[in-house]
Design a protein around this motif. Structure first.
Motif, PDB file in Angstrom:
ATOM      1  N   THR B  79       0.829  -1.202   0.000  1.00  0.00           N
ATOM      2  CA  THR B  79       0.000   0.000   0.000  1.00  0.00           C
ATOM      3  C   THR B  79       0.867   1.257   0.000  1.00  0.00           C
ATOM      4  OG1 THR B  79      -1.715  -1.159   1.239  1.00  0.00           O
ATOM      5  CG2 THR B  79      -1.805   1.239   1.254  1.00  0.00           C
ATOM      6  N   LEU B  80       1.901   1.232   0.819  1.00  0.00           N
ATOM      7  CA  LEU B  80       2.774   2.406   0.885  1.00  0.00           C
ATOM      8  C   LEU B  80       3.514   2.597  -0.430  1.00  0.00           C
ATOM      9  CD1 LEU B  80       4.082   1.971   4.537  1.00  0.00           C
ATOM     10  CD2 LEU B  80       2.481   3.673   3.701  1.00  0.00           C
ATOM     11  N   ARG B  82       2.402   1.682  -3.358  1.00  0.00           N
ATOM     12  CA  ARG B  82       1.402   2.174  -4.312  1.00  0.00           C
ATOM     13  C   ARG B  82       1.186   3.658  -4.123  1.00  0.00           C
ATOM     14  NH1 ARG B  82      -2.007  -1.436  -3.302  1.00  0.00           N
ATOM     15  NH2 ARG B  82      -3.327  -0.413  -1.754  1.00  0.00           N
ATOM     16  N   ARG B  83       1.182   4.067  -2.847  1.00  0.00           N
ATOM     17  CA  ARG B  83       0.958   5.469  -2.516  1.00  0.00           C
ATOM     18  C   ARG B  83       2.044   6.350  -3.126  1.00  0.00           C
ATOM     19  NH1 ARG B  83       0.869   7.147   3.809  1.00  0.00           N
ATOM     20  NH2 ARG B  83      -0.846   5.665   3.907  1.00  0.00           N
ATOM     21  N   LEU B 107      -6.818  14.231  -2.630  1.00  0.00           N
ATOM     22  CA  LEU B 107      -7.135  13.082  -1.764  1.00  0.00           C
ATOM     23  C   LEU B 107      -5.933  12.181  -1.461  1.00  0.00           C
ATOM     24  CD1 LEU B 107      -9.278  11.613  -0.148  1.00  0.00           C
ATOM     25  CD2 LEU B 107     -10.032  10.483  -2.225  1.00  0.00           C
ATOM     26  N   PRO B 108      -5.128  11.814  -2.447  1.00  0.00           N
ATOM     27  CA  PRO B 108      -3.951  10.987  -2.101  1.00  0.00           C
ATOM     28  C   PRO B 108      -3.027  11.707  -1.126  1.00  0.00           C
ATOM     29  CG  PRO B 108      -4.336  10.971  -4.475  1.00  0.00           C
ATOM     30  CD  PRO B 108      -5.220  12.030  -3.912  1.00  0.00           C
ATOM     31  N   PHE B 110      -4.027  13.814   1.207  1.00  0.00           N
ATOM     32  CA  PHE B 110      -4.627  13.697   2.538  1.00  0.00           C
ATOM     33  C   PHE B 110      -4.204  12.368   3.158  1.00  0.00           C
ATOM     34  CE2 PHE B 110      -6.615  17.479   1.900  1.00  0.00           C
ATOM     35  CZ  PHE B 110      -7.813  17.517   1.213  1.00  0.00           C
ATOM     36  N   ILE B 111      -4.310  11.331   2.334  1.00  0.00           N
ATOM     37  CA  ILE B 111      -3.987   9.993   2.838  1.00  0.00           C
ATOM     38  C   ILE B 111      -2.529   9.911   3.257  1.00  0.00           C
ATOM     39  CG2 ILE B 111      -3.754   7.576   2.103  1.00  0.00           C
ATOM     40  CD1 ILE B 111      -6.342   8.026   0.429  1.00  0.00           C
ATOM     41  N   HIS B 113      -0.756  12.345   4.332  1.00  0.00           N
ATOM     42  CA  HIS B 113      -0.461  13.396   5.317  1.00  0.00           C
ATOM     43  C   HIS B 113       0.561  14.398   4.794  1.00  0.00           C
ATOM     44  CE1 HIS B 113      -2.838  11.619   8.553  1.00  0.00           C
ATOM     45  NE2 HIS B 113      -2.382  10.458   8.151  1.00  0.00           N
ATOM     46  N   ARG B 155      -5.514  13.628 -10.088  1.00  0.00           N
ATOM     47  CA  ARG B 155      -5.388  12.905  -8.823  1.00  0.00           C
ATOM     48  C   ARG B 155      -4.324  11.837  -8.929  1.00  0.00           C
ATOM     49  NH1 ARG B 155     -10.637   9.739  -6.997  1.00  0.00           N
ATOM     50  NH2 ARG B 155      -9.940   8.381  -8.688  1.00  0.00           N
TER      51      ARG B 155
END
Lengths: 841, 222
Positions: B79-80, B82-83, B107-108, B110-111, B113, B155
């Motif tokens: 996940t990290l 991918r982020r 949004l990404p 925000f996720i 931080h 995005r």
């Protein structure tokens, strides 16, 4: 369509277990709350009625003493009254098992050899044993079994300071005639009963059978003329009405509380029905496009909703019965201690109860599902099948909804202050308007407060703001929490304010150092007398600097029972024991110096409308007694009439009678607990209850707490439903928003972030529930204390702020909501990122 | 940049039957390269993209991102990764209707931080690049399909990914808009230096990539 109904119902159970459970739970808890209270209410009066049936049987009228005893010479007068076919005298006395102040029974002295077919016929012995055997008593099989008695067993009972030994002479099942009748009746010969319990020449009741063809009201009127003052002539219906009147306020409050639980349950039904129906919209679209009409769809949905409701009822009724059973003893103790009515020994269910539970359950589930059903049915097939987002109706209606709630509350307040106050139930109307206002404000507040939060990160602000997205799912859960917290807060305020008031009042009223009463005092009251020798002995105690005497009797005011206490007004500081809320200076002066007149309790003053300085005419055992009211004092002992006057003035006005309680004021330096021990030792074997000031205060609070025990159960029920509602709402949201959750996962949100995102939503619901609920609860407390209480109980209760209790409750709720939210958050965090489907976000 | 080594994905039904969504797929995509994959419905295109994005793990074989075997990583690590390294564009845009245009782009961030000021600035720059800076505060429902997809592309590019994965990015648009969007996608990914793999039904659109691969019943033909 029937086959499809069964298939889809089965599919619903399999696929939507959580939603189905939520619907069923909402109905079950609503039904359980209401039915448990209705069972208790019904059986409280049922016990009294059963007692009437068991003892009075087919009597058309009963002559009962005001006092409560009256001269037995009235009996021949009854027999001689025209229209009377038969009459039988009764001597009735509450007694306790010796050494067991908590175990009450009733001595029923009857004419065992009367030729009449009377309820206790089975108690008649073939021989003269009932007359010749001292203390011969017939008992019920249940009582005999409870104490291990058989014929010939002896046991001691007490009434006041008198102790008597009874012998089990017969075992008779009185409940055959009246199943709910008390098992604790001791039937004995009337003459024996009178002699054993110092009631020679006294009766408590004469039951009358009216001659065939005679008019009962006319015979009653004739009896009243013949018998004069000091007695009442009542039909069984009138006696039951009087008992219902005593209990009405108590029962009404229990019923109102149960309605709130029902309210909360309804929200659960609404939330789950909403979610379920929206998820199935595609299915409905297919049905409609295949030719199913709107009516067929309506019938299908109503049938499915009713089926779930039926399941909820099937679970709720046994739960309600269980709730009633669990609270039976507590409520019974309250009813018998405070209202001097029969204990509730058994619970009966009537067809009417079943029907009302079924009605409430079905109405509840249909009402809860009505709005979602209407939404689904008004859509065209293409709209149902469409992938596009369903418009958030509640979001669009949030502001008008809130405005409507404000309007309802404002109008209700205006009505209340203008004219409504005079109507007793107006306080409940206010409370309902308040709750409706709180519910209506929720959607708008979610949008106004949470919807405007600035987004900075995927944090608590994001969670809170996200609640606005599914208002139709989140708002009902929040509203349920608001109602539950409002009720909890309001009732906590009320109970704590009341308790604080009682504390102050009790400490002022209970000023003596040692109190001497009898084991049978709680039930026996006026009939639980102290014998003269004992009184003389106690009054000469060297440790006492002063002795106060109390005599208790019942009188009547306009057909309602009033308890009057006679005390030593002349004792220094005696008046301070009765904190006054109003007085007449002149009358009070006469009261204090000349010991004439009476002071009445606040509830009595409100009900009677008599003011200080006015004249109060009471019907006493020997006729009407007119007294000047010197003042109105705070009295929280009961919600019916009470008065206090000088004990010697009482004897002059109402005739002589035994003392019931004594209070000792000890000399300086004498330890109260040590004196209690000395008295207990000196009077060991006597059926006395001797307590210090401190212990008596403890007893006062114990009875207080017992009275509110049922209230607490309902509070807990509502809170459980609300917290559970949050948990299941989060579960619904986790499923509804699976695509959105998958999007976050695909954009890089970890499972932990999703977990806290959902937990944050639960916390957001809780926070709004607490904020609005506590605010509403303070307002509800004001309504309870200043509107409902005066209308039904007549007490003055200054508001007290129980911050510690409220903080504790908020913490408990928070922990419960967070714990409850953990599972749905975990479920949501496991949403696979591939869940992104063609469904819209 | 991205490598598949003998990757297969097998789905098993409750009755135990196997369905091979991908069979022994191997390829390499270098940095900055634009590859299109065409195939019919059910050919395994979305499965391939899910595996590439670390949204799923292969039944057999390895998926390597920057030389690292992401199939062996735990969910959090994937996940990290991918982020930080990937951007995703979907056929149905998957914008959140309760967020504004700029918040959808951010949004990404925000996720992740990210610092709010920098995040807002980058989001606005990206919107300006696609001509939507004036619509930054508008709710997304007010945008047309083409505009929504442009927001979705912004995005996907917010975190400056090394690789952009697009699943039928023009599938929900008319031909004219579809062409415009694809050209925009190709252009901005080149500007940002990202590699691009996009899946499409259209041979015409596929031909605009550097390479066209075909997927038939889980088998990749290059």
């Amino acid at each position: 369509m029937l086959r499809y109904f069964l298939l889809s119902l089965g599919a619903q159970f399999r696929r939507e277990r959580a939603l189905t459970a939520l619907t069923v739970l909402g109905v079950a808890l609503g039904v359980a709350s209401v039915s448990s209270i209705q069972i208790i209410n019904l059986n409280a009066i049922g016990a009294f009625k059963a007692g009437l049936d068991a003892i009075s049987g087919d009597a058309d009228l009963s002559v009962v003493g005001v006092g409560p005893a009256f001269d037995e010479r009235l009996y021949p007068r009854v027999l001689q009254t025209a229209g009377v076919h038969a009459a039988w005298p009764l001597f009735r006395l509450p007694v306790t098992m010796a050494g067991r102040a908590d175990y009450f029974m009733e001595v029923l002295g009857v004419d065992l050899f009367s030729p009449q077919d009377l309820p206790w016929k089975g108690a008649r012995a073939e021989s003269v044993a009932p007359l010749s055997t001292p203390g011969w008593t017939a008992v019920s099989p249940q009582l005999a079994q409870a104490w291990g008695w058989s014929r010939g067993s002896k046991f001691d009972v007490t009434s006041g300071s008198r102790r008597a030994t009874l012998t089990v002479g017969g075992i008779v099942d009185f409940s055959r005639r009246s199943p709910q009748a008390s098992r604790k009746i001791l039937v004995m010969d009337i003459a024996q009963a009178q002699e054993l319990f110092d009631g020679a020449g006294r009766l408590h009741e004469i039951d009358v059978q009216v001659a065939k063809g005679a008019d009962v009201p006319q015979v009653a009127a004739a009896l009243r003329r013949a018998l004069g003052p000091g007695v009442s002539v009542l039909t069984p219906g009138q006696r039951q009405e009087a008992a219902e009147g005593l209990l009405s306020a108590f029962q009404l409050n229990l019923t109102a509380l149960s309605m709130i639980s029902l309210f909360v349950g309804l929200f659960l039904v609404f939330a789950s029905a909403q979610a379920s129906l929206l998820r199935r919209r595609g299915e409905f679209g297919v049905l409609r496009s295949l030719g199913a009409t709107g009516s067929q769809l309506l019938a299908l949905l109503l049938a499915q909703t009713a089926a779930l409701g039926g399941l909820g009822i099937a679970i709720g009724l046994p739960l309600g019965y269980l709730g009633a059973r669990l609270n039976m003893d507590t409520v019974s103790a309250t009813v018998s201690n405070l209202y001097l009515l029969n204990e509730i020994e058994t619970l009966r269910l009537t067809p009417g109860l079943f029907l009302s539970a079924v009605g409430i359950g079905l109405a509840g589930v249909l009402l809860g599902a009505a709005l979602p059903l209407w939404e689904i049915l008004r859509l065209q097939p293409l709209e149902l099948l469409s992938i596009t987002t369903l418009h958030e109706k509640l979001a669009a209606w949030a502001r008008p909804f809130a405005r409507a709630g404000i309007a309802v509350l404002t109008l209700t307040l205006a009505w209340y202050f203008a004219a409504g106050r005079a109507w007793a139930p107006s306080g409940f109307v206010l409370a309902v308007a308040l709750i409706l206002f709180l519910i209506s404000a929720v959607p708008w507040l979610v949008r106004a407060v949470y919807g405007r939060l600035p987004l900075r990160a995927f944090d608590w602000r994001y969670s809170f703001k996200n609640l606005e997205l599914r208002l139709q799912t989140s708002a009902p859960a929040i509203a349920a929490m608001v109602v539950a917290v409002c009720m909890l807060t309001g009732i906590t305020f009320m109970i704590q304010s009341f308790r604080k008031t009682i504390e102050v009042w009790a400490r002022k009223s209970i000023q003596a150092d040692v109190y001497i009463s009898t084991e049978s005092w709680l039930q026996g009251r006026a009939q639980a007398g102290l014998d003269d020798a004992l009184v003389r002995d106690l009054e000469t105690r060297p440790e006492a600097r002063a002795v106060d005497e109390q005599r208790y009797l019942f009188a009547q005011y306009q057909g309602h029972r009033v308890a009057v206490s006679g005390v030593r007004i002349g004792l220094p500081g005696a008046e301070a024991r009765f904190p006054l809320v109003a007085s007449d200076a002149k009358a009070l002066d006469v009261f204090a110096r000349e010991r004439r007149g009476v002071m009445i309790g606040e509830p009595f003053a409100r009900r009677s409308g008599v003011k200080p300085g006015g004249t109060l005419t009471l019907d006493g055992p020997e006729g009407p007694v007119a007294l000047t009211v010197a003042g109105v004092y705070r009295d929280y002992a009961t919600d019916w009439g009470t008065g206090v006057m000088d004990i010697d003035a009482m004897a002059r006005a109402f005739g002589p009678g035994p003392l019931n309680n004594l209070a000792l004021y000890l000399k300086p330096g004498v330890d109260a607990e040590a004196e209690v021990d000395r008295l207990k030792e000196r009077y060991a074997g006597k059926p006395l209850v001797i307590r210090s000031n401190a212990l008596l205060l403890q007893e006062v609070f114990r009875i207080f707490d017992q009275t509110f025990a049922v209230t607490r159960l309902l509070q807990a029920m509502s809170l459980t439903v609300a917290a559970f509602g949050i948990s299941l709402t989060l579960l619904i949201l986790a499923r509804e928003r699976a695509a959105e959750t998958a999007l976050y996962r695909s954009l890089g949100a970890t499972r932990r972030q999703i977990f806290f995102f959902f937990l944050g939503k639960g916390f957001g619901m809780l926070l709004m529930g607490l904020a609005l609920g506590v605010g509403g609860g303070v307002a509800l407390a004001l309504i309870l204390i200043d509107a409902i209480n005066p209308a039904y109980f007549g007490w003055t209760i200054p508001m007290s702020w129980p911050w510690r209790e409220l903080a504790g409750q908020a913490l408990t709720l928070t922990l419960a909501a967070l714990a409850g939210g953990a599972y749905p958050a975990l479920v949501a965090s496991r949403t696979p990122a591939q869940e992104l489907s063609r469904d819209e976000l | 940049m991205l490598s598949f080594r003998g990757v297969s994905k097998i789905y098993r039904s409750s009755e135990g039957a196997e369905r091979w969504a991908l069979k022994d797929v191997s390829f390499d995509v270098e940095s900055g390269r634009r590859v299109s994959i065409i195939g019919r419905s059910g050919s395994g295109k979305s499965t391939l993209l899910h595996l590439a994005a670390g949204l799923d793990v292969p039944s057999r074989g390895e998926v390597l991102l920057d030389g690292r075997n992401i199939s062996s990583l735990g969910d959090e690590e994937r996940t990290l990764l991918r982020r930080r390294r990937l951007g995703l564009v979907f056929q149905f845009f998957h914008l959140l209707p309760h967020l504004s245009v700029i918040d959808n782009v951010a949004l990404p961030g925000f996720i992740a931080h990210d610092a709010p000021a920098e995040l807002a600035a980058r989001a606005l720059r990206l919107l300006a690049r696609v001509g939507l800076e004036d619509r930054a505060r508008d709710p997304v429902q007010k945008l047309s399909g083409g505009e929504m997809q442009r927001v979705a592309i912004c995005r996907a590019l917010l975190a400056k990914p090394a690789l952009l994965l697009a699943d039928e990015p023009t599938g929900n648009l008319d031909d004219a808009n579809g062409l415009l969007i694809l050209d925009l996608l190709l252009e901005v990914t080149r500007e940002e230096g990202a590699a691009l793999i996009f899946v499409t039904h259209s041979r015409e659109l596929a031909a605009r990539a550097d390479a066209v691969w075909e997927l038939h019943s889980g088998i990749l033909a290059r």
